[in-house]
Each structure stands twice: as structure tokens, then as C-alpha cells.
Design a protein around this motif. Structure first.
Motif, short mmCIF file in Angstrom:
data_model
loop_
_atom_site.label_atom_id
_atom_site.label_comp_id
_atom_site.label_asym_id
_atom_site.label_seq_id
_atom_site.Cartn_x
_atom_site.Cartn_y
_atom_site.Cartn_z
N VAL A 76 0.85 -1.20 0.00
CA VAL A 76 0.00 0.00 0.00
C VAL A 76 0.88 1.24 0.00
O VAL A 76 1.52 1.57 1.00
CB VAL A 76 -0.96 -0.01 1.20
CG1 VAL A 76 -1.77 1.28 1.24
CG2 VAL A 76 -1.89 -1.22 1.12
N SER A 112 -5.08 4.81 -2.49
CA SER A 112 -6.38 5.20 -1.93
C SER A 112 -6.93 6.52 -2.45
O SER A 112 -8.08 6.83 -2.20
CB SER A 112 -6.29 5.34 -0.41
OG SER A 112 -6.00 4.10 0.16
N THR A 137 2.27 0.67 6.23
CA THR A 137 3.22 1.16 7.23
C THR A 137 4.44 0.26 7.41
O THR A 137 5.57 0.75 7.47
CB THR A 137 2.48 1.28 8.59
OG1 THR A 137 1.27 2.00 8.34
CG2 THR A 137 3.31 2.04 9.60
N MET A 152 -13.42 -7.43 0.32
CA MET A 152 -12.38 -6.74 1.10
C MET A 152 -13.01 -6.23 2.39
O MET A 152 -14.20 -5.87 2.40
CB MET A 152 -11.82 -5.57 0.29
CG MET A 152 -10.63 -4.86 0.91
SD MET A 152 -11.03 -3.43 1.92
CE MET A 152 -10.75 -2.10 0.74
N VAL A 179 -12.00 -4.15 6.41
CA VAL A 179 -11.05 -3.55 7.36
C VAL A 179 -11.62 -3.78 8.75
O VAL A 179 -12.75 -3.40 9.03
CB VAL A 179 -10.91 -2.03 7.11
CG1 VAL A 179 -9.98 -1.39 8.13
CG2 VAL A 179 -10.43 -1.75 5.69
C1 PLP Z 1 -3.99 2.49 4.23
C2 PLP Z 1 -4.67 1.22 4.07
C3 PLP Z 1 -4.00 0.01 4.32
C4 PLP Z 1 -2.59 -0.07 4.83
O1 PLP Z 1 -2.58 0.08 6.21
P1 PLP Z 1 -1.26 -0.12 7.10
O2 PLP Z 1 -1.79 -0.16 8.48
O3 PLP Z 1 -0.39 1.04 6.83
O4 PLP Z 1 -0.65 -1.39 6.70
C5 PLP Z 1 -4.72 -1.14 4.09
N1 PLP Z 1 -6.00 -1.13 3.67
C6 PLP Z 1 -6.67 0.00 3.43
C7 PLP Z 1 -8.09 -0.06 2.96
C8 PLP Z 1 -6.03 1.22 3.64
O5 PLP Z 1 -6.71 2.35 3.42
#
Ligand code: PLP
Length: 503
Positions: free
Chosen positions: A33, A56, A222, A163, A165
Motif C-alpha cells: 500500500v 487510496s 506502514t 475486502m 477492514v
Molecule cells: C492504508 C490502508 C491500508 C494499509 O494500512 P497499514 O496499516 O499502513 O498497513 C490497508 N488497507 C486499506 C483499505 C487502507 O486504506
């Protein structure tokens, strides 16, 4: 500091360890990313063999993609993973190979129409909101199949998976619960669409949990490229705070997590009371009009009784508010009254509660009709540092205000009563306080960590019939506890209505 290539080896090692530990035999793809990172960082990772990159922000990404294509990097597979604004679908359709964040049907329609016919079909993952946080992107789990069937009906699109989060929490159980939910949905969808092969879940802090739950792709930023510094530009906009009281200070602290205080002006009648903003790097002034004139975002941080005078002053100065986003924190002051003075509906009302000061607050937010998606994003970004954000309409804002805004005082009162009783029965004051502190904290965690259980069932689990808790609860019922809470919340709401009718 480790180089990108060293960090990549580490991350591949973490992935391999997790795959073997959980005896998963599937391949887990690494998506690098690279949002907010320069093309040089992408080149460095490319030279280590990486081919999948995630971005993004559509505009930033398209520029980087074009630059890298010109340099001859033609075999990168680009994934779009950010929230999709309707007016950005064309850029996405023209530049990306995979879109992972499709969460509504209008976006499917637009991506399909705008995918150039000379490109291969755009691969699509549906983003599902698995964290249960209303303000997060992603469709509701029960909507995923409907969106998937829409994608599958388009010749220019290919449905490839899901997907998600997870909530940003240290609680592994909670993280795994949401990943398992997504995996179940993935397995179900696979039965309808055999071409589905991607379950994208897991980021830097939760990749192990994700792999344990069956992830086939982890999205890592990160741990490869280092912490992200948000580019100026996205938040490099000038901000004014009118009023420098407690709530302004609290929001100011949260705002400067995502932008430089040098872009902020705080205005109030007494300069000496604004000194601490100056120490933090902001400008201070006694001139409201001047502060507003030079700013794109205006926080109205004065008490409701004072707001009419401030709005009148701004109206008299004939400031054009079309270009400005106005965010009011005056409780009980309706949007339409603000609109009338400023002749603009790009207005937001927010209501944080006091735990926001320590980042554990609940902030109620309601957006007026003139607020576009970027306005909303920015407000969410600004408020993130104060805890949870609850969005709703204006009526719901009042309810959140009565429950979460006044709530800390109700809870303090309950705590005080329990401490007083402990002391009356012979405990030491200090010990009573520690006991009650832990009681509230532990009880809240029990509720938070057991989402599948109702609070009533948690209560029943500590109440054996005829026992001591039972005796106490019976007295609560006899004393009319629920009835009293109903009156308490009603009284707060009535008072809000009285305020609203004044303004
Ligand atoms: C920014 C982002 C990531 C990466 O996140 P890190 O914690 O930096 O690994 C992964 N998925 C999505 C949807 C993001 O916006």
C-alpha cells in the motif's frame, strides 16, 4: 532505519510464519500500500520483485501510475482501495486493474460505463463494513450479494471477491470475529460465483489474525514504507476557530494531528485566554471577521447564547461562505438558523462529549445538505482523534446529545452514589474510588468484548435467582429505575427543544 527491501523481507517472513502456523496452504498475496508515498518508494519495492500496489486517492494515484508507465513499469497490477467518490470513478476505471472498495451500486454502474473498451475487464472486490462502525466505508454485510450480482451482470467488470477492514483495536478476539464474518460471506459467495478467489483482509497490525481467518491478500503500508505523513494539500487548508474555550481546545488538539497548527487561527475576545493556542503554533486574534475571511474551514466554538451575535457579525461583514465549510459546536443551535445568517448550507453540527479530551469521546455529527463527500471526509479526519464519531440527522443528534453528551454526568452521579455507599459501610474513600473505577471500566469492556451477547444476558449471568444481586436489582425495579432514566433523557431532550426554539 531499515530500508524498504529489508522491511519487505520482514513482512514476507511474517506472512510465511502465519501461513505455516495456521496451516493454511493457500497463497497469500502481498499488496504493497503505497498511498501518500513517492514513486521512488514504489520503484524500490518493484525492484525487490513486488508487482501489486494499492492506492487510496484517485488523483494522486493516477499521476503516479502514469509517471511509472512512462518510465516503463508496465507490469504493475494497481489496486484501488480507498473510499470511492462518485466524481472519481472515471479516473479509477481508466487507471486501475482491480478496485477493492466498491460498496454501492451507483459506483458499479459508473465503473462499468467508464471502463475503456480497449482495457481488459476491471476486477472488483466488494468492500464490506465488518467493524460495525457506522462511519466506516463498506456496504452492510447483507448488501454484499446484491452488489456482487450487479457486478457480475456487467461485461466490463469481473467479480473477484471481498475486502474488509477490521476495527482498529488491540482486542484480537474482536478483530478475528469480524474477519470470520467476512470469510463466511466469502465462502457463501464463492458458491454462486466460482471465479471469486480473493479475500482481501489484514493490514500491518492485524495480518496474522487475517491469515488465521483465511485471508488470501494482505494490504500492507506502514510496515513496508513507514508511517504516512499526509501530504499538505489534502489538509493544507486554513482553519479558523471562533471562540477558544474548552471544546475548541479539545477539537484543536485533534485537528493538529492531521494538519499543521500554522494554518490555524483562533479568535476570541481575550487574547490572554488564547495564549496556549499560540504556544502550540497557531495564530491568535480578537478579530473574528479577519480570522474567518482567510480560512476555508470555520469552527464556531462559542456558546449557543453567543452564537447569534457572532453570526450577525459575520453576516454584516458580507463574507462569502460558498467557499467555506462551517462547523458549529453550539448545542441546540439548529442548522437552519445558521444557514439563514450565512446564506450557505455547507454547514456541519458536531457535539463531542467530555471524554473526547482523552480521545475516548463520542462525537455526534450531522451534515447539512451542502456538504460534499470531501467535506465529510475532512470532518471525520478532524474528529478522529477524539474517539468515536456517530453520524445522524439533526433529530438523532439531539438524542446522542442527551445520552452521550449529558451521559458522563449521569454516570459520574452513579459512581458517586456507589462510592458514598461503600464509604458509609466502612470502606476507605480512596479504595472505594479505585474499586468503582475498575468496576465501570471492567463492565464496559465486558460489554464491548462480547458483541454477540445482549447486555441483558450479561446481567442475567451475574444474577442468580434469590441471590444478593437479585435482591439489589429488585430494589432498583421497585425504585423505578427505568422510569427514572426515561424522565432523565426526556428532560434533557425537552431542554434541547427549548434551546432550539430560542435560536
Ligand atoms: C492504508 C490502508 C491500508 C494499509 O494500512 P497499514 O496499516 O499502513 O498497513 C490497508 N488497507 C486499506 C483499505 C487502507 O486504506
Amino acid at each position: 532505519m531499515l530500508s524498504i527491501s529489508e522491511k519487505l523481507s520482514q513482512i514476507h517472513h511474517r506472512i510465511e510464519c502465519a501461513v505455516s502456523q495456521y496451516q493454511k496452504n493457500q497463497q497469500v498475496r502481498l499488496l504493497c500500500v503505497s498511498k501518500t508515498k513517492p514513486v521512488e518508494a514504489i520503484e524500490e519495492a518493484y525492484l525487490q520483485g513486488e508487482r501489486h500496489f494499492g492506492e487510496s486517492y484517485a488523483v494522486e494515484a493516477s499521476e503516479k501510475i502514469e509517471e511509472l508507465r512512462k518510465k516503463g513499469y508496465n507490469d504493475i497490477c494497481w489496486h484501488f482501495i480507498g473510499p470511492i467518490q462518485k466524481n472519481k470513478t472515471k479516473l479509477i476505471a481508466e487507471h486501475f486493474d482491480i478496485v477493492e472498495s466498491v460498496d454501492r451500486e451507483i459506483v458499479v454502474e459508473r465503473l462499468s460505463e467508464q471502463r475503456p473498451s480497449n482495457m481488459k475487464p476491471l476486477e472488483v472486490l466488494i468492500e464490506v463494513n465488518i467493524s460495525g462502525e457506522e462511519q466506516k466505508s463498506g456496504c452492510l454485510p447483507e448488501k454484499a450479494e446484491q452488489i456482487a450480482s450487479k457486478v457480475a451482470s456487467k461485461p466490463n467488470l469481473r467479480i473477484k471477491g471481498l475486502m474488509g477492514v477490521a476495527k482498529d483495536t488491540a482486542d484480537e478476539t474482536e478483530i478475528k470475529q469480524s474477519f470470520k464474518k467476512l470469510e463466511a460471506l466469502f465462502e457463501k459467495l464463492k458458491r454462486t460465483y466460482p471465479e471469486i478467489n480473493t479475500l482481501s483482509m489484514g493490514m500491518t497490525h492485524d495480518l496474522e489474525e487475517a491469515i488465521e481467518c483465511g485471508s488470501t491478500e494482505v494490504r500492507i503500508g506502514t510496515a513496508i514504507f513507514g508511517a504516512r505523513e499526509y501530504k499538505q494539500g489534502r489538509t493544507d487548508t486554513s482553519v479558523a476557530f471562533i471562540g477558544g474555550g474548552n471544546m475548541s481546545s479539545c477539537i484543536f488538539e485533534s485537528v493538529i494531528k492531521s494538519m499543521s497548527p500554522r494554518n490555524i487561527t483562533v479568535s476570541g475576545p481575550h487574547l490572554e485566554k488564547l495564549e496556549h493556542f499560540k504556544v502550540s503554533g497557531a495564530s491568535i486574534t480578537t478579530d473574528n471577521v479577519q480570522a474567518v475571511q482567510k480560512s476555508k474551514i470555520v469552527f464556531l466554538g462559542v456558546k449557543p447564547q453567543m452564537l447569534t451575535a457572532v453570526l450577525q457579525e459575520l453576516a454584516d461583514a458580507k463574507i462569502d461562505f460558498e467557499e467555506k465549510l462551517v462547523i458549529s459546536m453550539a448545542a441546540g443551535y439548529p442548522l437552519k438558523s445558521i444557514e439563514k445568517f450565512l446564506n450557505s448550507s455547507r454547514v456541519v453540527r458536531i457535539m463531542p462529549n467530555t471524554p473526547a479530551k482523552i480521545g475516548e469521546g463520542v462525537t455526534a455529527v450531522t451534515f447539512d445538505k451542502g456538504c460534499a463527500d470531501p467535506d465529510k471526509e475532512l470532518v471525520r479526519l478532524f474528529l478522529k482523534g477524539m474517539g468515536t464519531v456517530c453520524e445522524g440527522n439533526e433529530r438523532q443528534l439531539n438524542v446522542i446529545g442527551a445520552v452521550a453528551g449529558c451521559g458522563p454526568a449521569f454516570v459520574y452521579r452513579f459512581m458517586e452514589a456507589l462510592i458514598a455507599e461503600s464509604v458509609r459501610h466502612g470502606l476507605d474513600e480512596k479504595d472505594s474510588r479505585s474499586m468503582v473505577e475498575q468496576l465501570f471500566k471492567g463492565t464496559a469492556d465486558m460489554v464491548i468484548n462480547n458483541q454477540q451477547q445482549s447486555i441483558a444476558s450479561l446481567r442475567e449471568a451475574v444474577t442468580s435467582k434469590g441471590g444478593t444481586t437479585f435482591a439489589g436489582l429488585t430494589k432498583m425495579s421497585e425504585g423505578g429505575f427505568e422510569d427514572m432514566m426515561q424522565k432523565v433523557i426526556q428532560a434533557s431532550l425537552d431542554r434541547t427543544a427549548e434551546f432550539e426554539s430560542m435560536f
